[in-house]
Design a protein around this motif. Sequence first.
Motif, PDB file in Angstrom:
ATOM      1  N   ASN A 216       0.744  -1.025  -0.120  1.00  0.00           N
ATOM      2  CA  ASN A 216      -0.173   0.026   0.041  1.00  0.00           C
ATOM      3  C   ASN A 216       0.761   1.308  -0.059  1.00  0.00           C
ATOM      4  O   ASN A 216       1.724   1.457   0.889  1.00  0.00           O
ATOM      5  N   ASP A 217       0.790   2.177  -1.150  1.00  0.00           N
ATOM      6  CA  ASP A 217       1.689   3.265  -1.161  1.00  0.00           C
ATOM      7  C   ASP A 217       1.562   4.134  -0.037  1.00  0.00           C
ATOM      8  O   ASP A 217       2.484   4.821   0.239  1.00  0.00           O
ATOM      9  N   SER A 218       0.352   4.217   0.740  1.00  0.00           N
ATOM     10  CA  SER A 218       0.254   5.343   1.655  1.00  0.00           C
ATOM     11  C   SER A 218       0.747   4.981   3.113  1.00  0.00           C
ATOM     12  O   SER A 218       1.043   5.538   3.835  1.00  0.00           O
ATOM     13  N   PHE A 219       0.495   3.619   3.346  1.00  0.00           N
ATOM     14  CA  PHE A 219       0.527   3.034   4.755  1.00  0.00           C
ATOM     15  C   PHE A 219       1.777   2.099   4.940  1.00  0.00           C
ATOM     16  O   PHE A 219       1.855   1.461   5.913  1.00  0.00           O
ATOM     17  N   GLY A 220       2.246   1.313   3.892  1.00  0.00           N
ATOM     18  CA  GLY A 220       3.198   0.481   3.806  1.00  0.00           C
ATOM     19  C   GLY A 220       2.710  -1.146   4.158  1.00  0.00           C
ATOM     20  O   GLY A 220       3.628  -1.822   4.494  1.00  0.00           O
ATOM     21  N   ALA A 221       1.593  -1.253   4.151  1.00  0.00           N
ATOM     22  CA  ALA A 221       1.179  -2.561   4.394  1.00  0.00           C
ATOM     23  C   ALA A 221       1.613  -3.495   3.292  1.00  0.00           C
ATOM     24  O   ALA A 221       1.114  -3.114   1.816  1.00  0.00           O
ATOM     25  N   ILE A 222       2.233  -4.486   3.537  1.00  0.00           N
ATOM     26  CA  ILE A 222       2.548  -5.700   2.433  1.00  0.00           C
ATOM     27  C   ILE A 222       1.704  -6.622   2.421  1.00  0.00           C
ATOM     28  O   ILE A 222       1.404  -7.321   3.484  1.00  0.00           O
ATOM     29  N   ARG A 223       1.068  -7.168   1.305  1.00  0.00           N
ATOM     30  CA  ARG A 223       0.149  -8.241   1.167  1.00  0.00           C
ATOM     31  C   ARG A 223       0.512  -9.118   0.290  1.00  0.00           C
ATOM     32  O   ARG A 223       1.092  -8.828  -0.821  1.00  0.00           O
ATOM     33  N   THR A 224      -0.036 -10.318   0.208  1.00  0.00           N
ATOM     34  CA  THR A 224       0.147 -11.330  -0.779  1.00  0.00           C
ATOM     35  C   THR A 224      -0.671 -10.797  -2.004  1.00  0.00           C
ATOM     36  O   THR A 224      -1.768 -10.645  -2.052  1.00  0.00           O
ATOM     37  N   ASN A 225      -0.037 -11.210  -3.156  1.00  0.00           N
ATOM     38  CA  ASN A 225      -0.511 -11.017  -4.560  1.00  0.00           C
ATOM     39  C   ASN A 225      -0.927 -12.234  -5.129  1.00  0.00           C
ATOM     40  O   ASN A 225      -1.962 -12.218  -6.113  1.00  0.00           O
ATOM     41  N   THR A 226      -0.418 -13.174  -4.932  1.00  0.00           N
ATOM     42  CA  THR A 226      -0.692 -14.671  -5.485  1.00  0.00           C
ATOM     43  C   THR A 226      -0.501 -15.604  -4.329  1.00  0.00           C
ATOM     44  O   THR A 226      -0.358 -15.142  -3.134  1.00  0.00           O
ATOM     45  N   ASP A 227      -0.932 -17.066  -4.654  1.00  0.00           N
ATOM     46  CA  ASP A 227      -0.731 -18.156  -3.754  1.00  0.00           C
ATOM     47  C   ASP A 227       0.780 -18.110  -3.536  1.00  0.00           C
ATOM     48  O   ASP A 227       1.640 -18.218  -4.483  1.00  0.00           O
ATOM     49  N   LEU A 228       1.285 -18.683  -2.217  1.00  0.00           N
ATOM     50  CA  LEU A 228       2.393 -19.015  -1.926  1.00  0.00           C
ATOM     51  C   LEU A 228       2.596 -20.637  -1.967  1.00  0.00           C
ATOM     52  O   LEU A 228       1.365 -21.207  -1.647  1.00  0.00           O
ATOM     53  N   ASP A 229       3.637 -21.044  -2.329  1.00  0.00           N
ATOM     54  CA  ASP A 229       3.990 -22.351  -2.281  1.00  0.00           C
ATOM     55  C   ASP A 229       5.323 -22.836  -1.724  1.00  0.00           C
ATOM     56  O   ASP A 229       6.370 -22.469  -2.486  1.00  0.00           O
ATOM     57  N   PHE A 230       5.315 -23.163  -0.398  1.00  0.00           N
ATOM     58  CA  PHE A 230       6.821 -23.583   0.012  1.00  0.00           C
ATOM     59  C   PHE A 230       7.391 -24.557  -0.714  1.00  0.00           C
ATOM     60  O   PHE A 230       8.594 -24.443  -0.754  1.00  0.00           O
ATOM     61  N   GLU A 231       7.057 -25.529  -1.606  1.00  0.00           N
ATOM     62  CA  GLU A 231       7.617 -26.595  -2.277  1.00  0.00           C
ATOM     63  C   GLU A 231       8.268 -25.884  -3.573  1.00  0.00           C
ATOM     64  O   GLU A 231       9.195 -26.257  -4.168  1.00  0.00           O
ATOM     65  N   THR A 232       7.697 -24.625  -3.973  1.00  0.00           N
ATOM     66  CA  THR A 232       8.377 -23.867  -4.978  1.00  0.00           C
ATOM     67  C   THR A 232       9.233 -22.866  -4.439  1.00  0.00           C
ATOM     68  O   THR A 232      10.226 -22.651  -5.132  1.00  0.00           O
ATOM     69  N   MET A 233       8.980 -22.106  -3.394  1.00  0.00           N
ATOM     70  CA  MET A 233       9.962 -20.911  -2.908  1.00  0.00           C
ATOM     71  C   MET A 233       9.704 -20.664  -1.310  1.00  0.00           C
ATOM     72  O   MET A 233       8.424 -20.655  -0.856  1.00  0.00           O
ATOM     73  N   THR A 234      10.632 -20.949  -0.757  1.00  0.00           N
ATOM     74  CA  THR A 234      10.807 -20.857   0.696  1.00  0.00           C
ATOM     75  C   THR A 234      11.069 -19.510   1.294  1.00  0.00           C
ATOM     76  O   THR A 234      10.648 -19.306   2.672  1.00  0.00           O
ATOM     77  N   PHE A 235      11.621 -18.689   0.649  1.00  0.00           N
ATOM     78  CA  PHE A 235      12.274 -17.428   1.074  1.00  0.00           C
ATOM     79  C   PHE A 235      12.128 -16.419  -0.158  1.00  0.00           C
ATOM     80  O   PHE A 235      12.482 -16.532  -1.464  1.00  0.00           O
ATOM     81  N   TYR A 236      11.578 -15.148   0.495  1.00  0.00           N
ATOM     82  CA  TYR A 236      11.613 -14.036  -0.437  1.00  0.00           C
ATOM     83  C   TYR A 236      12.359 -12.832   0.094  1.00  0.00           C
ATOM     84  O   TYR A 236      12.208 -12.707   1.319  1.00  0.00           O
ATOM     85  N   GLN A 237      12.898 -12.133  -0.600  1.00  0.00           N
ATOM     86  CA  GLN A 237      13.497 -10.722  -0.168  1.00  0.00           C
ATOM     87  C   GLN A 237      12.915  -9.670  -1.187  1.00  0.00           C
ATOM     88  O   GLN A 237      12.954  -9.797  -2.455  1.00  0.00           O
ATOM     89  N   LEU A 238      12.368  -8.568  -0.319  1.00  0.00           N
ATOM     90  CA  LEU A 238      11.932  -7.508  -1.040  1.00  0.00           C
ATOM     91  C   LEU A 238      12.802  -6.246  -0.699  1.00  0.00           C
ATOM     92  O   LEU A 238      13.242  -6.172   0.384  1.00  0.00           O
ATOM     93  N   THR A 239      12.981  -5.264  -1.601  1.00  0.00           N
ATOM     94  CA  THR A 239      13.637  -4.069  -1.382  1.00  0.00           C
ATOM     95  C   THR A 239      12.417  -3.023  -1.369  1.00  0.00           C
ATOM     96  O   THR A 239      11.712  -2.819  -2.298  1.00  0.00           O
TER      97      THR A 239
END
Length: 102
Positions: free
Chosen positions: A44-67
Amino acid sequence: NISEDVAIGTVILEATAVDIDSGLNALLNYTITGGSGVDVFLINDSFGAIRTNTDLDFETMTFYQLTVSVSDSGAQSRTDTAIVNINVTDVNDNTPKFSPMG
């Protein structure tokens, strides 16, 4: 940490920045500017709330890093960045399968 079975649109954390200026100089704008989860998460560009945009799958990706970047709205805008690490945790969502026997 976030479970792989969270619903799309779930807020997983809130990036928080402070600007001690006043008026437009203190009006903040948050953006995801890089990392491995640019399409997986929204902010959210005003409040900084980060939310999921797609389904997550542990078997595909266990870690994300955002700048994440935050900028003020002053005439000579000031910007700061932070790295956000997101660990995806597994749930029991796969059925066991026999290997071919023979």
